[in-house]
Design a protein around this motif. Sequence first.
Motif, short mmCIF file in Angstrom:
data_model
loop_
_atom_site.label_atom_id
_atom_site.label_comp_id
_atom_site.label_asym_id
_atom_site.label_seq_id
_atom_site.Cartn_x
_atom_site.Cartn_y
_atom_site.Cartn_z
N UNK A 217 -27.94 -7.07 -13.63
CA UNK A 217 -27.76 -5.98 -14.59
C UNK A 217 -26.65 -5.05 -14.09
N UNK A 218 -25.85 -4.53 -15.02
CA UNK A 218 -24.75 -3.66 -14.60
C UNK A 218 -25.26 -2.39 -13.92
N UNK A 219 -26.20 -1.71 -14.57
CA UNK A 219 -26.67 -0.45 -14.03
C UNK A 219 -27.46 -0.61 -12.75
N UNK A 220 -28.28 -1.65 -12.66
CA UNK A 220 -29.16 -1.83 -11.51
C UNK A 220 -28.46 -2.51 -10.33
N UNK A 221 -27.49 -3.40 -10.62
CA UNK A 221 -26.94 -4.23 -9.55
C UNK A 221 -25.42 -4.15 -9.39
N UNK A 222 -24.67 -4.39 -10.46
CA UNK A 222 -23.21 -4.53 -10.32
C UNK A 222 -22.55 -3.20 -9.94
N UNK A 223 -22.88 -2.13 -10.66
CA UNK A 223 -22.25 -0.84 -10.34
C UNK A 223 -22.62 -0.39 -8.92
N UNK A 224 -23.91 -0.45 -8.52
CA UNK A 224 -24.21 -0.11 -7.11
C UNK A 224 -23.47 -0.98 -6.11
N UNK A 225 -23.27 -2.27 -6.43
CA UNK A 225 -22.56 -3.14 -5.48
C UNK A 225 -21.10 -2.72 -5.35
N UNK A 226 -20.49 -2.27 -6.46
CA UNK A 226 -19.11 -1.77 -6.39
C UNK A 226 -19.05 -0.52 -5.53
N UNK A 227 -20.00 0.38 -5.73
CA UNK A 227 -20.00 1.64 -4.98
C UNK A 227 -20.28 1.39 -3.50
N UNK A 228 -21.26 0.54 -3.22
CA UNK A 228 -21.60 0.24 -1.83
C UNK A 228 -20.50 -0.55 -1.12
N UNK A 229 -19.71 -1.30 -1.90
CA UNK A 229 -18.64 -2.10 -1.32
C UNK A 229 -17.34 -1.34 -1.14
#
Length: 425
Positions: A217-229
Amino acid sequence: MERKEMIAMLLAGGQGSRLGILTQQIAKPAVMFGGKYRIIDFPLSNCINSGIDTVGVLTQYEPLVLTKHIGIGVPWDLDLNYGGVSTLSPFVTGNQGEWYSGTANAIYQNIKFIDSYQPEYVLILSGDHVYKMDYSEMLDYHKEKGASATIAVMEVPWEVANQFGIMNTDDNKKIVGFEEKPANPQSNLASMGIYIFNWKELRQALIEDNEIHNDSDFGMHIIPSFLNGGEEVFAYPFDSYWKDIGTIEAYWTANMELAYVVPEFNLYDNFWQIYTNSDNYGPQFVGTEADVNHSLVSKGCQVEGTVENCILSPNVKIAKGAVVKNSIIMENSVVEEGCVLDRCIISEKTTIGRNVRIGEGEDIINENKPKVYNSGISVIGMNTVVPDNVVIGKNCEVGGHTTAEHYENGHLPSGKSLIVEGGTL
């Protein structure tokens, strides 16, 4: 083939369960809005008005009406040999098919489609919001910031910020934190579910996240992965009209607002037109005994009764002696003689029999679906028949080919549901 700088992927597979019986037979993006339109017309029109000529529409739940409405994209000038609009439903790969299990998973399953256009950027859209936005301005902003991802945001009242995905930003609008429906929000910048990604970075993130989450999910997974990366993710502020019409009350209110003399959301704007696929109905007919005021009346309507503060979709019939107030009547529906309707939503291809009264009685919250029907509005589903001489209260839902036997003493009390399986459904 030439490369497309940016293509749009429009997520239109949601059920929209908070709209109750309105979405029992059709996906939320296919629900009618503002008389002649369907909700999906707004993001599609935004695309063509923004110069985006390649759109993938991802369907899943009850896609028939939506797919038929989109067709080959003629109303939006998206009937192109290369690009245009494509309807993308889940499909079989190898030995089995797989449903879209999350917003990002749906994009992951269509990587080949996106790759075929070799885009530099991908615009991710939701198919169930009503608004006007120039996506080309958001792309310019994305380039200017040198972003890997840009998320459209708008300020919401602090008291409801805990109902949204909230973006925390620095002074340069760079996103430094993201919280999904936080109990104590640090910001009131809410995500609108509109994203621009560099395709190279998003493609890699989708593949990696698919190995971890089968419901990506974009909100739960993809966006956090961009921020954490450590990716550069920016917020794009939007301060014009945008409505998530995800509840019965929000849907009803947004429609009613369109009848204002100068509505906040102007459907008559020649600069930014909203296009739709509509049948070629004849002109409206208003009878000699009709009384129509403060209403939107679409083409093909026949009005011989009283209509006040209403939205009538194409080919609606209001018979002589009927009184309809504060209501939304959708396409190809009939309200027979002597009816009295107040604060109702009547879905498509529905017949309300003679002398029916809807919206009377106490304002009792629906006992089966209290989170759906709680604002005094009663909703009659698609392809429904309501027999003559019955009374239906407030916060009711009715669906199917109902008969007099279904109404005890000719009455459905406030807060009750009556769904008849089979019949004409």
